[in-house]
Design an enzyme around this catalytic site. Structure first.
Site, PDB file in Angstrom:
ATOM      1  N   GLY A   1      53.711  48.254  38.785  1.00  0.00           N
ATOM      2  CA  GLY A   1      53.711  48.810  40.002  1.00  0.00           C
ATOM      3  C   GLY A   1      52.145  49.112  40.097  1.00  0.00           C
ATOM      4  O   GLY A   1      51.515  49.876  39.154  1.00  0.00           O
TER       5      GLY A   1
ATOM      6  N   ASN B   1      50.243  51.635  37.413  1.00  0.00           N
ATOM      7  CA  ASN B   1      48.926  51.031  36.590  1.00  0.00           C
ATOM      8  C   ASN B   1      47.871  51.858  37.013  1.00  0.00           C
ATOM      9  O   ASN B   1      46.876  52.221  36.131  1.00  0.00           O
ATOM     10  CB  ASN B   1      48.888  49.675  37.296  1.00  0.00           C
ATOM     11  CG  ASN B   1      49.933  48.866  36.785  1.00  0.00           C
ATOM     12  OD1 ASN B   1      50.856  49.344  35.943  1.00  0.00           O
ATOM     13  ND2 ASN B   1      50.177  47.592  37.574  1.00  0.00           N
TER      14      ASN B   1
ATOM     15  N   GLY C   1      36.940  39.200  40.645  1.00  0.00           N
ATOM     16  CA  GLY C   1      37.342  38.654  39.592  1.00  0.00           C
ATOM     17  C   GLY C   1      35.979  38.264  38.715  1.00  0.00           C
ATOM     18  O   GLY C   1      35.122  39.192  38.280  1.00  0.00           O
TER      19      GLY C   1
ATOM     20  N   ASP D   1      46.617  37.182  30.945  1.00  0.00           N
ATOM     21  CA  ASP D   1      47.299  37.714  31.818  1.00  0.00           C
ATOM     22  C   ASP D   1      46.437  38.713  32.806  1.00  0.00           C
ATOM     23  O   ASP D   1      46.029  39.809  32.416  1.00  0.00           O
ATOM     24  CB  ASP D   1      48.523  38.458  31.461  1.00  0.00           C
ATOM     25  CG  ASP D   1      49.376  39.054  32.262  1.00  0.00           C
ATOM     26  OD1 ASP D   1      49.320  38.917  33.522  1.00  0.00           O
ATOM     27  OD2 ASP D   1      50.574  39.587  31.974  1.00  0.00           O
TER      28      ASP D   1
ATOM     29  N   GLY E   1      43.204  44.476  38.897  1.00  0.00           N
ATOM     30  CA  GLY E   1      42.535  45.276  39.713  1.00  0.00           C
ATOM     31  C   GLY E   1      43.081  46.685  39.983  1.00  0.00           C
ATOM     32  O   GLY E   1      42.101  47.587  40.369  1.00  0.00           O
ATOM     33  N   ASP E   2      44.116  47.016  39.543  1.00  0.00           N
ATOM     34  CA  ASP E   2      44.595  48.271  39.309  1.00  0.00           C
ATOM     35  C   ASP E   2      43.828  49.143  38.379  1.00  0.00           C
ATOM     36  O   ASP E   2      43.297  50.309  38.482  1.00  0.00           O
ATOM     37  CB  ASP E   2      46.097  48.354  39.181  1.00  0.00           C
ATOM     38  CG  ASP E   2      46.921  47.554  39.961  1.00  0.00           C
ATOM     39  OD1 ASP E   2      46.429  47.631  41.101  1.00  0.00           O
ATOM     40  OD2 ASP E   2      48.118  47.115  39.585  1.00  0.00           O
TER      41      ASP E   2
ATOM     42  N   GLY F   1      50.895  41.807  29.913  1.00  0.00           N
ATOM     43  CA  GLY F   1      51.490  42.823  30.846  1.00  0.00           C
ATOM     44  C   GLY F   1      50.460  43.452  31.604  1.00  0.00           C
ATOM     45  O   GLY F   1      49.059  43.291  31.525  1.00  0.00           O
TER      46      GLY F   1
HETATM   47  O1  RIB Z   1      48.969  44.876  40.375  1.00  0.00           O
HETATM   48  C1  RIB Z   1      49.961  44.261  39.535  1.00  0.00           C
HETATM   49  C2  RIB Z   1      51.341  45.029  40.004  1.00  0.00           C
HETATM   50  O2  RIB Z   1      51.717  44.490  41.372  1.00  0.00           O
HETATM   51  C3  RIB Z   1      52.537  44.739  39.043  1.00  0.00           C
HETATM   52  O3  RIB Z   1      52.681  45.785  38.084  1.00  0.00           O
HETATM   53  C4  RIB Z   1      53.714  44.613  39.982  1.00  0.00           C
HETATM   54  O4  RIB Z   1      54.596  45.808  39.763  1.00  0.00           O
HETATM   55  C5  RIB Z   1      52.977  44.792  41.333  1.00  0.00           C
HETATM   56  O5  RIB Z   1      53.075  45.930  41.842  1.00  0.00           O
END
Ligand code: RIB
Length: 292
Positions: A37, A41, A207, A231, A236-237, A272
């Site tokens: 999410g 994150n 990126g 992965d 970005g988060d 992940g």
């Molecule tokens: O930005 C990555 C996130 O987007 C994932 O963890 C997924 O849950 C979505 O919200």
């Protein structure tokens, strides 16, 4: 203090050699159920960088697994409500190049209640507080309006891009965080060039091309560290949370960009989203190795 009104998802992650074409059935080489999410994150990235964010969100009332996960990261989770709706989730394909495709189901993330805003803000008294929002929860306009009324700064991650929401919030926010595609979409929406988007601060992650940050007319750039990505989910988060942890405390912009670039570079070398966000010590070790 940073208040993050943010999504919490269960990520169902399938590794595939390549993305499925329309109508194609593929066999995944692995499956993992992980915390994710965009909101959580970002909170984890803030916590890993050394701050304790207040995460305001919701999960399904019977979902003990997700609540156990979110407690492991040094986040204030006391404003995460239990909803009658199921926890939000994401179905994520990650291919051999580390790229992803994501479909999300909002669930409890779309069930934030106005009283949660009131309760969260009651817990803080004065000071330079920041509020962070993304497009994965409901109540965005209310959260932003009440944040501004309280004198807080607002950072808005316009992801996943929702034109109506971006149009509604753009004049009220202090910092817009977007990737290149979202920056172009925002510019098109406003009928201007990306360089003309009129917000006090804009963070554009690009990126492997690095990041640009425009603050009150000053332009800053930081190149990306070169790593082998396995992965890119949540990169970005990770960047935004890591950057905001420093920026909200008036850290030098170049330092904050450098830390966030290193954190997101390390994050993509691990599988992940949330669980891949590196601890501050790992980021500092990585930065020392880059200098050597
Ligand atoms: O930005 C990555 C996130 O987007 C994932 O963890 C997924 O849950 C979505 O919200």
């Amino acid at each position: 203090m940073i208040f993050n009104f943010g999504s919490i998802n269960v990520d169902h992650v399938y590794r595939v050699a390549e993305m499925p074409a329309p109508g194609e059935t593929l066999v995944a080489s692995s499956y993992q159920k992980l915390l994710g999410g965009k909101g959580i994150n970002q909170s984890i990235a803030i916590a890993r960088a050394g701050q304790v964010p207040v995460h305001v969100g919701a999960v399904g009332g019977d979902d003990h697994w997700t609540m156990e996960q979110v407690k492991n990261f040094g986040i204030d989770t006391s404003h995460i409500a239990q909803s009658a709706d199921p926890t939000g989730h994401a179905v994520i394909y990650v291919d051999d190049a580390g790229e992803n495709q994501i479909v999300i189901f909002g669930g409890a993330n779309q069930d934030l209640k106005p009283v949660q805003i009131e309760k969260a803000f009651k817990a803080c008294h004065g000071g330079d507080h920041w509020v962070l929002v993304q497009n994965e929860t409901n109540l965005l306009a209310d959260i932003v309006d009440q944040s501004k009324a309280a004198g807080f700064k607002v950072a808005y991650s316009a992801a996943p891009f929702v034109a109506d929401t971006a149009a509604e919030l753009i004049d009220k926010i202090d910092l817009l965080a977007v990737n290149e595609v979202e920056a172009e979409a925002t510019a098109r929406l406003l009928g201007v060039e990306v360089s003309e988007i009129a917000v006090p601060e804009i963070l554009i992650t690009k990126g492997s091309k690095g990041v640009e940050f425009h603050s009150h007319g000053e332009r800053h750039h930081h190149p990306a560290f070169q790593v082998d990505a396995v992965d890119t989910t949540g990169a970005g988060d990770t960047f935004l949370g890591s950057f905001l942890a420093g920026h909200s405390q008036a850290a030098e912009i170049g330092q904050s960009l450098r830390y966030a670039s290193a954190a997101s570079a390390l994050q993509v070398t691990r599988p992940g989203a949330a669980v891949a966000i590196p601890a501050r010590e790992d980021v500092e070790t990585f930065l020392k190795q880059q200098e050597a």
